[in-house]
Design an enzyme around this catalytic site. Structure first.
Site, PDB file in Angstrom:
ATOM      1  N   GLU A 175      21.414  60.186  -5.025  1.00 31.46           N
ATOM      2  CA  GLU A 175      20.173  60.458  -5.765  1.00 31.46           C
ATOM      3  C   GLU A 175      20.383  61.530  -6.836  1.00 31.46           C
ATOM      4  O   GLU A 175      19.560  61.694  -7.722  1.00 31.46           O
ATOM      5  CB  GLU A 175      19.056  60.864  -4.783  1.00 31.46           C
ATOM      6  CG  GLU A 175      19.054  62.308  -4.320  1.00 31.46           C
ATOM      7  CD  GLU A 175      20.094  62.629  -3.233  1.00 31.46           C
ATOM      8  OE1 GLU A 175      20.945  61.756  -2.955  1.00 31.46           O
ATOM      9  OE2 GLU A 175      20.061  63.762  -2.702  1.00 31.46           O
TER      10      GLU A 175
ATOM     11  N   HIS B 206      25.734  62.632  -2.551  1.00 26.12           N
ATOM     12  CA  HIS B 206      24.312  62.455  -2.875  1.00 26.12           C
ATOM     13  C   HIS B 206      24.119  61.465  -4.016  1.00 26.12           C
ATOM     14  O   HIS B 206      24.112  61.878  -5.183  1.00 26.12           O
ATOM     15  CB  HIS B 206      23.716  63.791  -3.323  1.00 26.12           C
ATOM     16  CG  HIS B 206      23.511  64.776  -2.225  1.00 26.12           C
ATOM     17  ND1 HIS B 206      22.323  64.887  -1.542  1.00 26.12           N
ATOM     18  CD2 HIS B 206      24.333  65.714  -1.692  1.00 26.12           C
ATOM     19  CE1 HIS B 206      22.409  65.856  -0.640  1.00 26.12           C
ATOM     20  NE2 HIS B 206      23.629  66.369  -0.704  1.00 26.12           N
TER      21      HIS B 206
ATOM     22  N   CYS C   4      23.870  63.032   3.416  1.00 29.80           N
ATOM     23  CA  CYS C   4      24.186  64.427   3.712  1.00 29.80           C
ATOM     24  C   CYS C   4      23.597  64.840   5.063  1.00 29.80           C
ATOM     25  O   CYS C   4      24.055  64.375   6.091  1.00 29.80           O
ATOM     26  CB  CYS C   4      23.720  65.321   2.564  1.00 29.80           C
ATOM     27  SG  CYS C   4      24.451  66.960   2.611  1.00 29.80           S
TER      28      CYS C   4
END
Lengths: 731, 234
Positions: free
Chosen positions: B205, B203, B86
Site C-alpha cells: 500500500e 508494504h 507487516c
C-alpha cells in the site's frame, strides 16, 4: 510535606522575589499545592520569564496567511491549516536518552493534536558530543532508539531533521523535535475552558509520580555535579499515544468539545490554568476523581506530575459521557474531573478540602526578567582567521578522505532507516534524497519541511550564524521547489542569568527577526531551552530553525541527488575565498574560527526565487544546496545519496584564481549544485541570468569514478564504490 | 465486491490500506473494528501494519485473541481471502493461520527502506497478474520480519509453492546483501496451502501511486480485485 512554604518554594526552584510576589497575589501564605503550581507555571520551560520580552518581537506576518494559536501556530493554505511546532527535550534526553527522546516526540505530537490537527510528520534536529566519546555515543544511540521506539509505533512518519556532533554538546545533548499537522481551517480546536457548567474531562493515561518537576527542576537549571535527576524524566507509551490521537480526533469531530489542551510540561497545572485563563473563566477540579497509577499521591504531586499521554478537555454540558465513551472505546481513561465556572480562579479540591485556590491569570502571567547582556570575550579571539596562515593542502584526495571520516559529513542512512518515514503514505521525497516533501491527499499542492542550524556558525557569530540558518532553511525548501511559508524556532542556549549567554540569545533572536522579516516568513511557534550547560561547559548557541514551505504542484517536486547518468552538473552562484566556520578548517586544520562567510539576503532571495521557477518550469532534475563540507561534499552527497551511487567528472578550473581549498571546501553561501539535461541547459542559463545568478557548467554525472580536476590537473580521482563504503557509517 | 480493513488499537497502516482501496482503486471498503464479531460480508479482509495493542509483548501475540480474529479464523476455514501486511503477517503467524515465525531482524534494529522482491508464485489470487520471477520494488518497515521455520517445514513450504515473495537484487538476483532482515531462504511473503491467505512483510500500500515513487504494490491489489470480479461473474 509540612514545610515552611518559603523553603518549599526554594526547593521547587522559585526565587525569593517570586515567592514574595505569590504571597502578594494571594494575600496570604500559599499552600504547598499552590507553591507547586506556581513553581512549574513560572518555570523557564513554561513561563519563558527570560525570553518573553524578546519573543514578542518575532514577525508574525508573512507571504502566507499565518495562524498564531495557543499551543501550535501555523499557516493557512487552500482552506487547510498547516500547524507546526518544534520543542526541545534536551535535559531529559541527556539523563535518560531513550525515554527522554521518546517523550519528546510524544509531547510535540500532542501539542499538534491539541490544536485539532492530525499529526502528519516529525523531524528531529539532534546534536551530540563526538561519537568517539563513549558517553556521547551512548546518548546518541539511545536518542535514536527512543525516536524509533516511539515514533514508529505512533504512526507519524519521521521524515527528516539533522544530526551534528561537536565537543560542546558532550555534557548537554540537544534533542529538538518538530511536528507538522493538518486540519480544516474551520475545525481547529482551542486551548480554552469556557461556558459555565461545562465539564472538564481528563483523558488518556493514568497519572503517576513520573516526571514531577520535569520542567522546573530539570529543564530550568544547569546540570550540577553528580546529581541524580532520572526520576524527573517521564516514561513514554506510544501505543496509548496512538490511541489518544485517534480518540481525540474522533471526539473533536462530535462538535461537543469546547476546548482541549495536552498535559505536557507542568501537567495538569498548566492545562487547567491556561485553559481557564484563555477562556477568562474559572475551573474547579476534584483531584479524587483523577485516574491515578498509584495510591496515596499528594495533591501537589498530582498537579505537578508529567505523566505522558494525557489531555484535558472542556466538554459541553450534557455531552460529557458521550465524549468519554469515545476514549473508553480506545481503551483509555476518561474521567469527569471538574467544571467550568465564572470565578476566574483555579480551585483544586482533594480529599474533601480545598488545597489550592488562585487566580488563573496570575498563574499564566509569570514575571519577566531582563537580565544584563554582555558580548562574550571569546568572540574577539575566534574571529581573527587569516587565510595566509592556512597552508594549502598538497593532496586533495587525502583531505577529502580525512574529512569523510568526520561524522558531520557522513551518511545519515543508519539513522533514518530506523525510523518509519513512509507511514501515512504521503512522503514524496524520501529522507536522504533531498528536502522531505509530503503530498496532501486530495490536493495538487504539497508541503516541504526542513530543520537547520549550524551551531559552530552561531558560536562564531550568533547574529549572522542565525541568519544563515534561516537562509539555509529557505534554500533547502526552494531547492525542492517549495516557497518558504512559516518558521518554528527552538532556541537552545546556556544559562540566561550569565550575561555572555544572554547576549548570544539576544543576537540570535535579532538574527531570526531580521532574516524572517526580510524573507517575509512569519514565526508561528517555538520554544526556548535555556540552562544547557554543566560544570564542564556550555553548548554552542543553537537556534534551530524549523521551516515549512508550500509546493504549488507537488508532482513537480525534485530531490537533491543525481538521478540521470549523462546529465550536466551545474553550479548556481559562485565560490568566494572564505573558510571561516568551515568543517574543513575544523577537521583538517583543527581551527574553529571566523569570520563567517558573507551573507547577502537579497541575493539569497533571488536564488530562492530562481530555484522555485526552475522546478515549476521543470528545467532541472535535482538541486543540492552547498553547506557543510562545501562544494566537494555537496557533490559527494548528490552522487552517493541516491538508490545507486553514481560517479561524476567535474572541472573547477574556472576559479583557478582562488585558493583551491576555498573552492572545494569553503562554505560560501548562496550556492546550489543542480543537474540538468543537456537540452535544458540554455533554458537554465537564461533563467539564471535574468535573476542575476552566476551559472557555471562543472561537468557530467556518470561512470564509476569520482573525479574533480582543475583544468589539466586532476585533484581527486577515486572509485565511487570506495567513497560510498567510507561514507556509509554504522554506529 | 467489498474489502474490509481491520483496525486494532495500534494499527497504523489501516488508513493507508483504506486510502489505496477506496480512493485510488475505488472499490467498496469498510473498516472492521477489532471487537466486531462478523466481517460484514466482506470478500477480502486486510490485516494492516502497525503495532496492534502496542506489541510490547511479541508482535501479534495479543491481537490473535481479539474477537475479530475468531471471525477471520472462520472466514479462512471457508476459503475466504485474507491478506496480512507487516503486523498483519505477524498476527497471522501468531494465530497459526500461516506457518513459521517472525523473529527480530538480524540487525537488531527497525528497518524502513525500499526492497526488491521476486514474485515466486503467480498462481495465487494476490499475484496472478505478475509474470513468473517478476521483480518489484516495495518498501519494508519493521523490527521483526526475520522469517523462520524448521527445515522440514521449509521443504513442505517450498514443495507446496507457498513462498510467494523473496527478497532479491534489482535484477532478481539472490544474495545475502539483498536480504534486509535475515529471513530464512530470503522469504518476504508466504501463502497458505490453498493460496487464499497471504502474509507479507513489505508494504504494497506504500507504493500504489506514482507520486510515491513506485506503483509496484498496486498490482497486488489489482490481482485481488480482478480475481474477485472473475469469480463473481464466473
Amino acid at each position: 510535606m509540612k514545610k515552611n512554604p518559603q523553603r518549599l518554594s526554594e526547593e521547587l526552584g522559585l526565587r525569593r522575589e517570586e515567592y514574595e510576589r505569590i504571597v502578594n497575589i494571594l494575600g496570604r501564605l500559599p499552600t504547598p499545592t499552590e507553591i507547586a503550581m506556581f513553581s512549574v507555571e513560572w518555570s523557564e520551560h513554561c513561563g519563558y520569564p527570560h525570553s518573553r520580552k524578546w519573543l514578542a518581537m518575532l514577525p508574525r506576518e508573512g507571504n502566507f496567511a499565518p495562524l498564531v494559536g495557543e499551543d501550535a501556530g501555523g499557516i493557512v493554505y487552500d482552506g487547510l491549516a498547516i500547524v507546526f511546532k518544534m520543542e526541545s527535550h534536551n535535559h531529559p534526553s541527556q539523563i535518560e536518552p531513550k525515554q527522554g527522546a521518546a517523550t519528546g516526540i510524544g509531547g510535540i505530537i500532542r501539542d499538534i493534536l491539541g490544536s485539532g490537527a492530525r499529526p502528519i510528520a516529525c523531524l528531529d534536529s539532534l546534536h551530540f558530543g563526538p561519537p568517539e566519546d563513549k558517553n556521547s555515543l551512548h546518548v546518541f544511540k539511545g536518542v535514536v532508539e527512543g525516536i524509533a521506539f516511539y515514533g514508529n509505533c505512533v504512526g507519524v512518519p519521521t521524515v527528516g531533521g539533522e544530526l551534528y556532533f561537536y565537543p560542546a554538546f558532550r555534557g548537554n545533548c540537544l534533542v529538538n523535535v518538530m511536528c507538522v499537522g493538518i486540519a480544516e481551517r474551520g475545525k481547529l480546536a482551542q486551548a480554552v475552558a469556557r461556558g459555565k457548567g461545562n465539564g472538564i474531562l481528563y483523558v488518556g493515561n493514568k497519572t503517576g509520580r513520573d516526571g514531577i518537576g520535569g520542567c522546573s527542576v530539570l529543564a530550568s537549571k544547569e546540570f550540577g555535579e553528580g546529581e541524580e535527576k532520572r526520576p524527573s524524566v517521564q516514561i513514554g507509551d506510544p501505543f496509548t499515544e496512538k490511541c489518544l490521537i485517534e480518540a481525540t480526533l474522533e471526539a473533536l469531530a462530535t462538535g461537543f468539545v469546547v476546548g482541549i489542551k495536552d498535559m505536557g510540561a507542568a501537567g495538569l497545572t498548566c492545562s487547567c490554568s491556561e485553559m481557564a485563563a484563555a477562556g477568562r473563566s474559572g475551573v474547579e477540579l476534584d483531584l479524587d476523581r483523577i485516574p491515578l497509577r498509584e495510591e496515596g499521591m499528594e495533591a501537589w504531586e498530582i498537579m505537578m506530575s508529567e505523566s505522558q499521554e494525557r489531555m484535558l478537555l472542556c466538554v459541553l454540558q450534557g455531552h460529557e459521557e458521550e465524549v468519554a465513551r469515545i476514549f473508553r472505546k480506545w481503551g483509555l481513561e476518561a474521567a469527569l474531573v471538574g467544571t467550568v465556572n465564572e470565578t476566574g480562579r483555579v480551585t483544586i479540591r482533594h480529599r474533601g478540602a480545598i488545597v489550592a485556590d488562585l487566580p488563573a491569570q496570575a498563574l499564566t502571567d509569570p514575571p519577566v526578567y531582563n537580565p544584563p547582556a554582555e558580548k562574550p570575550a571569546y568572540l574577539e579571539k575566534v574571529n581573527t582567521l587569516s587565510l595566509v596562515d592556512i597552508p594549502l593542502p598538497e593532496n586533495y584526495e587525502k583531505v577529502l578522505l580525512t574529512m569523510l571520516s568526520s561524522p558531520n559529513l557522513s551518511s545519515r542512512r543508519w539513522v533514518y532507516e530506523q525510523y518509519d518515514h513512509m507511514v501515512q503514505i504521503n512522503t514524496v521525497i524520501l529522507p536522504g534524497t533531498g528536502t522531505p516533501v509530503l503530498r496532501v491527499k486530495g490536493k495538487p499542492w504539497g508541503i516541504a519541511v526542513t530543520t537547520d542550524c549550524n551551531p559552530l556558525y552561531c558560536f562564531l557569530d550568533p547574529y549572522r550564524g542565525t541568519q544563515m540558518a534561516v537562509a539555509e532553511a529557505c534554500l533547502n525548501l526552494s531547492a525542492c521547489g517549495a516557497r518558504p511559508a512559516g518558521v518554528t524556532d527552538c532556541l537552545n542556549f546556556g544559562n540566561p542569568e550569565k550575561p555572555d549567554r544572554y547576549w548570544q540569545f539576544i543576537e540570535a533572536l535579532r538574527g531570526i527577526i531580521d532574516a524572517c522579516r526580510f524573507f517575509g516568513i512569519p514565526v508561528v511557534s517555538g520554544n526556548v531551552s535555556f540552562y544547557n550547560e554543566n560544570p564542564a561547559g556550555v553548548i554552542y548557541p543553537t537556534p534551530t530553525i524549523g521551516m515549512v514551505g508550500i509546493l504549488e504542484d507537488v508532482e513537480k517536486a525534485i530531490g537533491a541527488v543525481f538521478g540521470e547518468e549523462g546529465s550536466m552538473v551545474v553550479l548556481l552562484g559562485e565560490p568566494k575565498e572564505e573558510l571561516g566556520g568551515s568543517e574543513y578548517l575544523r577537521v583538517i586544520h583543527g581551527l574553529e574560527m571566523g569570520p563567517l562567510p558573507s551573507l547577502d539576503l537579497a541575493y539569497e532571495k533571488r536564488l530562492q526565487d530562481l530555484l522555485i521557477e526552475l522546478v515549476e518550469e521543470r528545467v532541472i532534475l535535482s538541486a543540492m544546496d552547498i553547506s557543510e563540507g562545501g562544494l566537494a561534499f555537496a557533490l559527494l552527497e548528490a552522487c552517493l545519496g541516491g538508490e545507486h551511487p553514481v560517479g561524476v567528472r567535474v572541472d573547477i578550473g574556472r576559479w583557478s584564481n582562488l585558493r583551491t581549498d576555498t573552492v572545494l571546501f569553503g562554505e560560501s553561501r548562496g550556492r546550489v549544485i543542480v543537474s540538468v539535461r543537456e537540452e535544458s541547459y540554455s533554458s537554465l542559463e537564461a533563467y539564471a541570468v535574468r535573476k542575476g545568478i552566476a551559472v557555471t557548467p562543472l561537468g557530467r554525472v556518470g561512470g564509476e569514478r569520482w573525479v574533480i580536476h582543475q583544468g589539466e590537473v586532476v585533484l581527486i580521482d577515486l572509485p565511487v564504490e570506495e567513497l560510498y563504503k567510507r561514507w556509509e557509517v554504522h554506529y | 465486491m467489498k474489502f474490509g480493513v481491520v483496525v486494532f488499537p495500534g494499527s497504523n497502516c489501516d488508513y493507508d490500506c483504506y486510502h489505496v482501496l477506496a480512493n485510488v482503486l475505488q472499490v467498496n471498503t469498510v473498516f472492521l473494528w477489532h471487537e466486531e464479531k462478523d466481517l460484514r460480508s466482506c470478500d477480502c479482509v486486510i490485516l494492516p501494519g502497525g503495532f496492534s495493542y502496542g506489541d510490547y509483548l511479541r508482535t501479534g501475540a495479543i491481537a490473535r485473541f481479539s474477537p475479530i480474529m475468531q471471525a477471520i479464523r472462520d472466514f479462512i476455514a471457508q476459503g475466504g481471502l485474507v491478506m496480512g501486511i507487516c503486523n498483519g503477517f505477524q498476527i497471522l503467524v501468531e494465530s497459526g493461520l500461516l506457518p513459521g515465525a517472525l523473529l527480530p531482524n538480524i540487525t537488531g534494529r527497525f528497518i524502513c527502506k525500499y526492497t526488491y522482491l521476486r514474485v515466486e508464485n503467480v498462481h495465487t489470487p494476490f499475484t496472478h497478474l505478475f509474470t513468473p520471477g517478476e521483480v518489484v520494488k516495495i518498501p519494508i518497515a519493521h523490527h521483526q520480519g526475520n522469517f523462520f521455520m524448521h527445515s522440514p517445514d521449509l521443504l513442505t513450504l517450498r514443495k507446496q509453492e507457498q513462498v510467494v515473495f523473496r527478497y532479491c537484487g534489482p535484477h532478481g538476483e539472490r544474495d545475502p546483501r539483498f536480504n534486509p532482515n535475515g529471513s530464512l531462504d530470503d522469504i518476504a511473503g508466504i501463502a497458505s496451502a490453498n493460496f487464499r491467505v497471504l502474509g507479507m512483510m513489505p508494504h504494497p500500500e506504500r507504493c500504489a501511486e506514482d507520486i510515491l515513487g513506485s506503483h509496484d504494490g498496486r498490482k497486488i491489489f489489482f490481482s485481488l480485485i480482478q480475481w474477485l470480479e472473475e469469480r463473481k461473474s464466473g
